[in-house]
Design a protein around this motif. Structure first.
Motif, PDB file in Angstrom:
ATOM      1  N   PRO A   1       0.796  -1.235   0.000  1.00  0.00           N
ATOM      2  CA  PRO A   1       0.000   0.000   0.000  1.00  0.00           C
ATOM      3  C   PRO A   1       0.827   1.282   0.000  1.00  0.00           C
ATOM      4  O   PRO A   1       0.324   2.353  -0.378  1.00  0.00           O
ATOM      5  N   HIS A   2       2.089   1.197   0.414  1.00  0.00           N
ATOM      6  CA  HIS A   2       2.915   2.400   0.451  1.00  0.00           C
ATOM      7  C   HIS A   2       3.422   2.804  -0.935  1.00  0.00           C
ATOM      8  O   HIS A   2       3.788   3.965  -1.137  1.00  0.00           O
ATOM      9  N   VAL A   3       3.463   1.865  -1.865  1.00  0.00           N
ATOM     10  CA  VAL A   3       4.019   2.158  -3.197  1.00  0.00           C
ATOM     11  C   VAL A   3       3.171   3.183  -3.950  1.00  0.00           C
ATOM     12  O   VAL A   3       3.714   4.159  -4.479  1.00  0.00           O
ATOM     13  N   PRO A   4       1.848   3.022  -4.053  1.00  0.00           N
ATOM     14  CA  PRO A   4       1.071   4.075  -4.735  1.00  0.00           C
ATOM     15  C   PRO A   4       1.133   5.414  -4.017  1.00  0.00           C
ATOM     16  O   PRO A   4       1.048   6.472  -4.663  1.00  0.00           O
ATOM     17  N   LEU A   5       1.302   5.407  -2.699  1.00  0.00           N
ATOM     18  CA  LEU A   5       1.421   6.671  -1.968  1.00  0.00           C
ATOM     19  C   LEU A   5       2.667   7.431  -2.391  1.00  0.00           C
ATOM     20  O   LEU A   5       2.620   8.629  -2.694  1.00  0.00           O
ATOM     21  N   VAL A   6       3.803   6.743  -2.420  1.00  0.00           N
ATOM     22  CA  VAL A   6       5.042   7.431  -2.777  1.00  0.00           C
ATOM     23  C   VAL A   6       5.058   7.755  -4.268  1.00  0.00           C
ATOM     24  O   VAL A   6       5.595   8.805  -4.684  1.00  0.00           O
ATOM     25  N   SER A   7       4.474   6.908  -5.097  1.00  0.00           N
ATOM     26  CA  SER A   7       4.414   7.190  -6.533  1.00  0.00           C
ATOM     27  C   SER A   7       3.638   8.468  -6.793  1.00  0.00           C
ATOM     28  O   SER A   7       4.040   9.309  -7.612  1.00  0.00           O
ATOM     29  N   ARG A   8       2.518   8.647  -6.103  1.00  0.00           N
ATOM     30  CA  ARG A   8       1.716   9.851  -6.274  1.00  0.00           C
ATOM     31  C   ARG A   8       2.491  11.088  -5.827  1.00  0.00           C
ATOM     32  O   ARG A   8       2.471  12.131  -6.478  1.00  0.00           O
ATOM     33  N   LEU A   9       3.217  10.994  -4.722  1.00  0.00           N
ATOM     34  CA  LEU A   9       4.022  12.125  -4.245  1.00  0.00           C
ATOM     35  C   LEU A   9       5.088  12.494  -5.280  1.00  0.00           C
ATOM     36  O   LEU A   9       5.324  13.673  -5.554  1.00  0.00           O
ATOM     37  N   ILE A  10       5.747  11.491  -5.833  1.00  0.00           N
ATOM     38  CA  ILE A  10       6.808  11.737  -6.815  1.00  0.00           C
ATOM     39  C   ILE A  10       6.243  12.425  -8.056  1.00  0.00           C
ATOM     40  O   ILE A  10       6.804  13.402  -8.561  1.00  0.00           O
ATOM     41  N   LEU A  11       5.124  11.929  -8.553  1.00  0.00           N
ATOM     42  CA  LEU A  11       4.534  12.511  -9.753  1.00  0.00           C
ATOM     43  C   LEU A  11       4.038  13.935  -9.503  1.00  0.00           C
ATOM     44  O   LEU A  11       4.136  14.803 -10.373  1.00  0.00           O
ATOM     45  N   ASP A  12       3.529  14.190  -8.312  1.00  0.00           N
ATOM     46  CA  ASP A  12       3.043  15.535  -7.996  1.00  0.00           C
ATOM     47  C   ASP A  12       4.192  16.504  -7.757  1.00  0.00           C
ATOM     48  O   ASP A  12       4.069  17.701  -8.039  1.00  0.00           O
ATOM     49  N   GLU A  13       5.316  16.002  -7.251  1.00  0.00           N
ATOM     50  CA  GLU A  13       6.440  16.893  -6.928  1.00  0.00           C
ATOM     51  C   GLU A  13       7.236  17.286  -8.154  1.00  0.00           C
ATOM     52  O   GLU A  13       7.754  18.413  -8.224  1.00  0.00           O
ATOM     53  N   ASN A  14       7.362  16.394  -9.125  1.00  0.00           N
ATOM     54  CA  ASN A  14       8.252  16.627 -10.264  1.00  0.00           C
ATOM     55  C   ASN A  14       7.602  17.540 -11.289  1.00  0.00           C
ATOM     56  O   ASN A  14       6.879  17.075 -12.177  1.00  0.00           O
ATOM     57  N   ARG A  15       7.891  18.827 -11.177  1.00  0.00           N
ATOM     58  CA  ARG A  15       7.346  19.796 -12.121  1.00  0.00           C
ATOM     59  C   ARG A  15       8.441  20.449 -12.955  1.00  0.00           C
ATOM     60  O   ARG A  15       8.159  21.189 -13.872  1.00  0.00           O
ATOM     61  N   GLN A  16       9.725  20.187 -12.609  1.00  0.00           N
ATOM     62  CA  GLN A  16      10.821  20.743 -13.398  1.00  0.00           C
ATOM     63  C   GLN A  16      11.085  19.861 -14.615  1.00  0.00           C
ATOM     64  O   GLN A  16      10.765  18.681 -14.610  1.00  0.00           O
ATOM     65  N   PRO A  17      11.694  20.428 -15.674  1.00  0.00           N
ATOM     66  CA  PRO A  17      12.060  19.595 -16.836  1.00  0.00           C
ATOM     67  C   PRO A  17      13.057  18.521 -16.429  1.00  0.00           C
ATOM     68  O   PRO A  17      14.126  18.828 -15.906  1.00  0.00           O
ATOM     69  N   PRO A  18      12.733  17.257 -16.626  1.00  0.00           N
ATOM     70  CA  PRO A  18      13.620  16.191 -16.161  1.00  0.00           C
ATOM     71  C   PRO A  18      14.687  15.820 -17.174  1.00  0.00           C
ATOM     72  O   PRO A  18      14.609  16.168 -18.342  1.00  0.00           O
ATOM     73  N   THR A  19      15.694  15.094 -16.719  1.00  0.00           N
ATOM     74  CA  THR A  19      16.684  14.518 -17.606  1.00  0.00           C
ATOM     75  C   THR A  19      16.071  13.294 -18.294  1.00  0.00           C
ATOM     76  O   THR A  19      15.035  12.794 -17.867  1.00  0.00           O
ATOM     77  N   PRO A  20      16.697  12.779 -19.351  1.00  0.00           N
ATOM     78  CA  PRO A  20      16.096  11.656 -20.090  1.00  0.00           C
ATOM     79  C   PRO A  20      15.815  10.431 -19.229  1.00  0.00           C
ATOM     80  O   PRO A  20      14.728   9.854 -19.298  1.00  0.00           O
ATOM     81  N   ARG A  21      16.784  10.011 -18.432  1.00  0.00           N
ATOM     82  CA  ARG A  21      16.558   8.809 -17.625  1.00  0.00           C
ATOM     83  C   ARG A  21      15.505   9.079 -16.554  1.00  0.00           C
ATOM     84  O   ARG A  21      14.673   8.226 -16.242  1.00  0.00           O
ATOM     85  N   TRP A  22      15.557  10.273 -15.979  1.00  0.00           N
ATOM     86  CA  TRP A  22      14.560  10.658 -14.984  1.00  0.00           C
ATOM     87  C   TRP A  22      13.160  10.629 -15.600  1.00  0.00           C
ATOM     88  O   TRP A  22      12.204  10.125 -14.995  1.00  0.00           O
TER      89      TRP A  22
END
Length: 392
Positions: free
Chosen positions: A73-94
């Motif tokens: 159950p913790h995996v979707p929680l952290v996945s949602r946080l990561i997707l919501d936090e990442n608003r900067q242009p990422p590198t290719p692998r990122w």
């Protein structure tokens, strides 16, 4: 201080710095009783994630450690946080890691407020305690993209890599070990050719690209043998692997085409090794054997050792064949061997920069002769030339 901030602060003070279930229950009760605190709670979570980036972690690394240390159950929680936090242009692998999270995102689990708050606090407690690790690349502009200086969009996958993926998929799907090993050997041959073509292209065009790095999970059980297998695959593809046993991953350093090859081949070989091990173990059990753990550890250790020899031989043969072809064609190309040697030096220098202090480790738990023989045999089935037997 607002009421919502006060609720979150009191919950954190109760739960994040203590190990007991009672402390978690206290913090979760505070959060469950105050729905108005949810927005602030999510904002604090994004801050924890951003702190992880500053400590050298990447999206896939954080998801991996959460899956390793906590529950599903913790995996979707952290996945949602990561997707919501990442608003900067990422590198290719990122960007690729974020795309994988988006693909797997099924939304947050439905549960009662107390259970949800408990899971969030458990997650935040883990994020708070993540140690600093070697920074590879970051989406915030603090550091250039070590895979492709200057960032930019990721390259489209080449036809060669598409073909390699197809070979490895067939190797994993076939029920015939000899065919699986032959397909894997062919995939390694194509990988070596692809690496050489990329190296010559970079030398001819003066491409300033430098070695990059990626992290690959090395999960229990039998993680030592798996780390050895990854090290063997990395070495055969002009890369170097450094294992972090406590955090469950290896960092592989090399040029981008070679990193792609290592990720593909290691994942496939691990699937094939597990399949071969399961079949060999079933045969051993049919004969009255019961020592499963030692058999598996020894099997995987021998498989890794022998596979490393085989892959390295394929890579050397491919390099020699390409060198002879270049000499026959007398093309206006850079000399292959100096180009490859220079890339090897660059990889070694990058490893030293990222990991100024490393130690070697021995394979532990290799005490089962039958497991060793079966593992060596599984890795040898594709050999078409005579080789000396692998002594146990």
């Amino acid at each position: 201080m607002s009421t919502t901030s006060s609720t979150v602060d009191r919950a954190f003070e109760a739960a994040l710095y203590a190990e007991s279930d009672a402390a978690l229950d206290t913090g979760a009760s505070l959060l469950a009783a105050d729905p108005s605190a949810d927005t602030e709670l999510a904002r604090r979570g994004r801050e924890f994630v951003a702190t992880a980036w500053r400590r050298g972690w990447q999206p896939a690394d954080v998801v991996r450690i959460v899956r390793r240390e906590l529950d599903d159950p913790h995996v979707p929680l952290v996945s949602r946080l990561i997707l919501d936090e990442n608003r900067q242009p990422p590198t290719p692998r990122w960007a690729a890691q974020l795309d994988e999270l988006r693909t797997a995102d099924d939304g947050l689990p439905r549960t009662d407020r107390f259970s949800y708050a408990t899971a969030v606090l458990e997650l935040y407690r883990l994020l708070l305690r993540l140690p600093a690790i070697e920074p590879l690349d970051r989406p915030d502009g603090d550091r250039a993209d070590v895979h492709r200086p200057g960032g930019g969009a990721p390259r489209q996958e080449s036809r060669m890599l598409t073909r390699i993926r197809g070979l490895l998929a067939k190797a994993e799907a076939t029920g015939f070990p000899e065919e699986a090993e032959a397909l894997s050997a062919k995939a390694q041959e194509l990988m070596a050719r692809h690496s050489i073509d990329e190296a010559l292209l970079a030398a001819r065009t003066g491409d300033p690209n430098t070695p990059g790095a990626c992290r690959i999970g090395v999960d229990s059980p039998y993680e030592t043998a798996k780390a050895v297998l990854l090290d063997a695959v990395a070495g055969a593809n002009r890369c170097q692997a450094v294992w972090n046993e406590s955090l469950g991953f290896s960092t592989v350093v090399g040029f981008e085409p070679d990193l792609e090859a290592v990720e593909l081949l290691y994942t496939s070989l691990l699937v094939q090794a597990t399949t071969a091990m399961t079949k060999a173990e079933a045969a051993q059990r049919a004969g009255g054997r019961k020592r499963t753990k030692t058999f598996r550890q020894s099997f995987l250790a021998a498989y890794a050792h022998r596979t490393g020899d085989r892959l390295a031989a394929v890579a050397r043969e491919q390099a020699a064949a390409e060198e002879q072809r270049d000499q026959r064609d007398q093309r206006d190309e850079p000399d292959l061997l100096p180009v490859l040697a220079a890339r090897d030096v660059a990889v070694s220098e990058q490893v030293t920069r990222l990991f100024p202090e490393t130690v070697t480790t021995r394979v532990r738990g290799v005490s089962d002769a039958a497991g060793w023989r079966e593992g060596a045999a599984a890795a040898d089935r594709a050999q078409v030339r005579a080789r000396p037997p692998l002594n146990s």
